[in-house]
Design a protein around this motif. Structure first.
Motif, PDB file in Angstrom:
ATOM      1  N   LEU A   1     -12.047   1.941  -4.648  1.00 37.68           N
ATOM      2  CA  LEU A   1     -11.069   1.794  -5.741  1.00 37.68           C
ATOM      3  C   LEU A   1     -11.541   2.517  -7.010  1.00 37.68           C
ATOM      4  CD1 LEU A   1      -9.858  -1.936  -5.528  1.00 37.68           C
ATOM      5  CD2 LEU A   1      -9.017   0.065  -4.339  1.00 37.68           C
TER       6      LEU A   1
ATOM      7  N   ARG B   1     -14.815  -1.614  -0.631  1.00 39.65           N
ATOM      8  CA  ARG B   1     -13.511  -1.648  -1.324  1.00 39.65           C
ATOM      9  C   ARG B   1     -13.675  -1.383  -2.827  1.00 39.65           C
ATOM     10  NH1 ARG B   1      -8.404  -3.121  -0.787  1.00 39.65           N
ATOM     11  NH2 ARG B   1      -7.315  -4.000  -2.560  1.00 39.65           N
ATOM     12  N   LYS B   2     -14.645  -2.050  -3.419  1.00 40.58           N
ATOM     13  CA  LYS B   2     -14.870  -1.924  -4.871  1.00 40.58           C
ATOM     14  C   LYS B   2     -15.099  -0.464  -5.269  1.00 40.58           C
ATOM     15  CE  LYS B   2     -18.391  -3.270  -8.281  1.00 40.58           C
ATOM     16  NZ  LYS B   2     -19.666  -4.030  -8.439  1.00 40.58           N
TER      17      LYS B   2
ATOM     18  N   ALA C   1     -18.135  -5.145   3.283  1.00 38.06           N
ATOM     19  CA  ALA C   1     -16.714  -4.774   3.112  1.00 38.06           C
ATOM     20  C   ALA C   1     -16.238  -4.829   1.653  1.00 38.06           C
ATOM     21  CB  ALA C   1     -15.837  -5.633   4.006  1.00 38.06           C
ATOM     22  N   PRO C   2     -16.539  -5.914   0.888  1.00 39.42           N
ATOM     23  CA  PRO C   2     -16.069  -5.937  -0.510  1.00 39.42           C
ATOM     24  C   PRO C   2     -16.687  -4.828  -1.368  1.00 39.42           C
ATOM     25  CG  PRO C   2     -16.810  -8.125   0.196  1.00 39.42           C
ATOM     26  CD  PRO C   2     -17.238  -7.161   1.249  1.00 39.42           C
TER      27      PRO C   2
ATOM     28  N   GLU D   1      -3.978  -2.414  -8.316  1.00 47.81           N
ATOM     29  CA  GLU D   1      -5.371  -1.958  -8.433  1.00 47.81           C
ATOM     30  C   GLU D   1      -5.483  -0.448  -8.638  1.00 47.81           C
ATOM     31  OE1 GLU D   1      -7.446  -4.949  -5.250  1.00 47.81           O
ATOM     32  OE2 GLU D   1      -5.904  -3.562  -4.548  1.00 47.81           O
TER      33      GLU D   1
ATOM     34  N   CYS E   1      -5.553  -1.317   4.822  1.00 46.88           N
ATOM     35  CA  CYS E   1      -5.321  -2.639   4.203  1.00 46.88           C
ATOM     36  C   CYS E   1      -6.566  -3.142   3.465  1.00 46.88           C
ATOM     37  CB  CYS E   1      -4.911  -3.664   5.266  1.00 46.88           C
ATOM     38  SG  CYS E   1      -3.371  -3.270   6.107  1.00 46.88           S
ATOM     39  N   ASP E   2      -7.753  -2.893   4.070  1.00 52.03           N
ATOM     40  CA  ASP E   2      -8.997  -3.452   3.516  1.00 52.03           C
ATOM     41  C   ASP E   2      -9.537  -2.679   2.323  1.00 52.03           C
ATOM     42  OD1 ASP E   2      -9.025  -5.456   5.413  1.00 52.03           O
ATOM     43  OD2 ASP E   2     -10.340  -4.365   6.801  1.00 52.03           O
ATOM     44  N   TYR E   3      -9.379  -1.344   2.334  1.00 52.23           N
ATOM     45  CA  TYR E   3     -10.105  -0.530   1.357  1.00 52.23           C
ATOM     46  C   TYR E   3      -9.238   0.193   0.327  1.00 52.23           C
ATOM     47  CZ  TYR E   3     -13.800  -1.160   4.870  1.00 52.23           C
ATOM     48  OH  TYR E   3     -14.694  -1.692   5.755  1.00 52.23           O
TER      49      TYR E   3
ATOM     50  N   ARG F   1       0.864  -1.186   0.000  1.00 56.98           N
ATOM     51  CA  ARG F   1       0.000   0.000   0.000  1.00 56.98           C
ATOM     52  C   ARG F   1       0.898   1.233   0.000  1.00 56.98           C
ATOM     53  NH1 ARG F   1      -2.722  -3.670  -0.711  1.00 56.98           N
ATOM     54  NH2 ARG F   1      -4.646  -4.361   0.299  1.00 56.98           N
TER      55      ARG F   1
ATOM     56  N   PRO G   1      -6.124   0.807  -2.460  1.00 55.41           N
ATOM     57  CA  PRO G   1      -5.606  -0.093  -3.505  1.00 55.41           C
ATOM     58  C   PRO G   1      -4.145  -0.488  -3.338  1.00 55.41           C
ATOM     59  CG  PRO G   1      -5.732   2.151  -4.333  1.00 55.41           C
ATOM     60  CD  PRO G   1      -6.325   2.179  -2.960  1.00 55.41           C
TER      61      PRO G   1
END
Length: 688
Positions: free
Chosen positions: A249, A245-246, A241-242, A283, A275-277, A11, A279
């Motif tokens: 990004l 993040r999507k 959560a996904p 990405e 870390c989770d969100y 990151r 890129p």
């Protein structure tokens, strides 16, 4: 589950914010919790790792962006802590150019402050995904919901909290994670023990309400989640959560977190969110550049196995090592003692050393690869914004654009012995900071340094004395005026000289016309049928550029005009590059005289935050400074006064505001635009 490694777990992030929102304190806590430092550094004590310059320790502000790194949950996180003061906005600009994601920090009391909006716009410009962190939740007068509403109103992106604060009797105790629907409390002297509990009963209904709003906002962006909502499916943290993040990004959504860096609450969850969100380099936005071989645009393959390509985004002079070239590596690898190619300058460079930086501490490494941010040592010709590659991959990445300076000072060496030292030191400082300019005024015979504000120039002069041991005499701050034209004219430049032998002959005809604000100078060649041979056109352009450096009213740089070369003539024997360069200069000077020239002054965007009882005094004072009030807004017991004020009128504003409001008001200021001065003021400026 596929195990992630390398680039997927990297990151490259930065912290950006208004001054005093808590960027450096947040960075210090992150380094401590990640095990990178063994004790917590404090800004107010001058012990912060990333505020390492003497001037930063003394003033308690960040001046230069500092690079460091840490590990968290298996991720390698490269961090750049940037300044919040507008005078050092160039540091934010060049950092955002090379970062994959940022954390934007807001003050829980101050909310969306002027520089918050500025750095947000800079992140928009570079399309950098971001998460927001509302800091100082322990402070009196904090209002989490009000700050979130203000962010929605001002920042033009879909924003929603993924956390909310927990209070008891006005004491900030911890946070509720709205994705997991869990409460987190921080125990131990430095909050290093994170305790997970059920959401407290008194916060449960508010948490459910906020979680529903979060799901609603995300469902508006995500068809799959919308389907689950419509079908009435139970939506858990693994569903939310996904989706966050999507859309982070894709730069369509900004999750809002909260905490108190100073009181050691919420930082571990902020690291989790990074870390989770945010890129990885794989990405992040696609990186492309111009291939110097065929002038075609080409995208870079982000891989350690591709050809080496990186961008030098900062140069810094270290008194022991020499010049450090901060470089973001996008693809391939680079090793110590190898040659690389500067495709911007088209020169070979040798890398003698590679350093991984931890603020001003250096760790020597033998190799750096895609995704890394390192310092290269040993380069000779490289400057900020240059593309470095392996020669087989001759790509030039998009350059970094820097703002023009608005304040100038005359500077002279105190003794003749200091003269060479001064020029050498100024050259090094100008190499480091593209918003710091050094020039020579032919009219007055003075050396002029220019920067983004008084504080910027103060710091530079302080560095001259401390780092370079140069003693210099400094003049008063001067406004960086510009000149322009107000009507379209045709002008002729004819340079004919006969001295017995070969003479000089250059003849050009140009069309000069005014352009909109901020367009600079545009040159266009419309010569047809060989009136002037092609080989002399660059010399004409050079003459035009040189003449534009000094206008005819006050010798100020000329801006915002288009110059079109439309005709001319040459002599087969007497014409030369020199004669056409001089002819170009003469044509511009004649055109400036005919085109009704005007002087432009920089106008600043000023925002004053003052208690209600002083608002009339503040407005009256600004009116007396030729200020145009654009808005007066209310925030609890405070008023926010926004105005456009000429820079010449606000050199002493800090002292004046302190006296007007008994030290209870604060202000921020940033360059906005240039405006034509009145005839009365022009007479005063020119002293005629």
């Amino acid at each position: 589950m596929v195990k992630k490694s390398g680039l997927e777990l990297t990151r490259n992030i930065g912290f950006i914010a208004h001054i005093d929102a808590g960027k450096t304190t947040t960075t210090e806590r992150i380094l401590f919790y990640a095990g990178r430092t063994y004790k917590v550094g404090e800004v107010h004590e001058g012990t912060a790792i990333t505020d390492w310059m003497a001037q930063e320790k003394e003033r308690g502000i960040t001046i230069t962006s500092a690079a460091t790194y840490c590990q968290w949950r298996g991720c390698h996180i490269n961090i750049i802590d940037t300044p919040g003061h507008i005078d050092f906005t160039v540091e934010v600009e060049r950092s955002l150019k090379v970062l994959d994601g940022v954390v934007v920090i807001f003050c829980g009391v101050g909310g969306v402050e002027p520089q918050s909006e500025t750095v947000w716009r800079q992140a928009d410009k570079y399309k950098v995904p971001r998460i927001a962190f509302i800091n100082k939740m322990d402070r009196q007068g904090v209002d989490f919901d009000s700050v979130v509403d203000e962010m929605r109103e001002k920042l033009q992106l879909v924003i929603a909290p993924v956390q909310m604060p927990i209070y008891k009797d006005d004491e900030f105790l911890g946070i509720v994670d709205l994705v997991k629907m869990k409460a987190f409390y921080y125990e131990g002297e430095f909050g290093d023990k994170v305790v997970e509990k059920a959401v407290p009963e008194e916060s449960n209904s508010e948490a459910i309400q906020k979680r529903d709003k979060l799901i609603e906002k995300l469902a508006e962006l995500d068809d799959e989640l919308m389907t689950k909502v419509i079908e009435g499916q139970d939506i858990g943290g693994k569903d939310i959560a996904p989706v966050i993040r999507k859309h982070v990004l894709a730069n369509k959504f900004v999750p809002v977190l909260c905490g108190s860096s100073l009181k050691n609450k919420g930082i571990q969850q902020l690291l989790d969110a990074v870390c989770d969100y945010l890129p990885s380099p794989l990405e992040a936005a696609q990186v492309s550049g111009i291939d110097v071989r065929d002038n075609q645009q080409r995208s870079l393959e982000i891989s350690e196995n591709a050809h080496f390509c990186g961008l030098c985004f900062k140069v810094f002079t270290d008194s022991f090592v020499g010049k450090l070239f901060y470089t973001r590596i996008y693809s391939g690898k680079v090793k110590t003692s190898t040659f690389i190619y500067n495709s911007t300058k088209q020169e070979k460079e040798k890398v003698t050393k590679i350093l991984r930086m931890h603020a001003n501490h250096q760790e020597i490494v033998n190799e750096a690869k895609a995704g890394d941010i390192v310092c290269l040592v040993g380069l000779k010709s490289t400057t900020t914004g240059d593309t470095l590659c392996d020669g087989k991959n001759s790509l030039i990445l998009e350059e970094i654009k820097f703002p023009l300076p608005v304040v100038s000072l005359a500077i002279e060496p105190k003794t003749k012995a200091d003269q060479e030292k001064l020029f050498d030191a100024l050259r090094k400082l100008a190499d480091e900071d593209p918003s710091f300019k050094v020039s020579y005024n032919r009219e007055t015979g003075q050396n002029i340094i220019s920067g983004m504000g008084q504080l910027h120039l103060e710091i530079m002069v302080d560095r001259l004395i401390r780092e370079f041991n140069v003693v210099a005499k400094i003049g008063k701050p001067q406004v960086a005026y510009k000149e322009t034209i107000t009507r379209k004219v045709e002008a002729v430049g004819k340079f004919i000289q006969q001295t017995g032998g070969r003479g000089q002959y250059g003849h050009v005809v140009i069309l000069m016309e005014p352009l909109d604000k901020g367009r600079g100078i545009i040159f266009e060649n419309k010569i047809k049928s060989g009136a002037i041979p092609k080989e002399y056109i660059p010399a004409v352009r050079e003459g035009i550029n040189e003449a534009s450096e000094s206008g005819i009213l006050g010798g100020y740089p000329v801006v915002d005009l288009k110059i079109t070369l439309i005709d001319g003539s040459y002599h087969e024997v007497d014409s030369s590059e020199l004669s056409f360069k001089v002819a170009g200069e003469m044509a511009v000077k004649e055109g400036l005289r005919k085109a009704n020239p005007a002087v432009l002054e920089p106008i600043m965007d000023l925002e004053v935050v003052t208690p209600n009882e002083y608002v009339s005094q503040v407005i009256g004072d600004l009116n007396g400074r030729r200020g145009k009030i654009s808005s007066v807004k209310e925030r609890k017991s405070l008023r926010i006064v926004k105005a456009d004020v000429p820079l010449a009128e606000v050199f002493n504003y800090a002292d004046a505001l302190r006296n007007l409001t008994q030290g209870r008001a604060s202000y921020t200021i940033e360059p906005s635009y240039y405006e034509k001065v009145s005839q009365e003021l022009l007479t005063k400026i020119l002293g005629v």
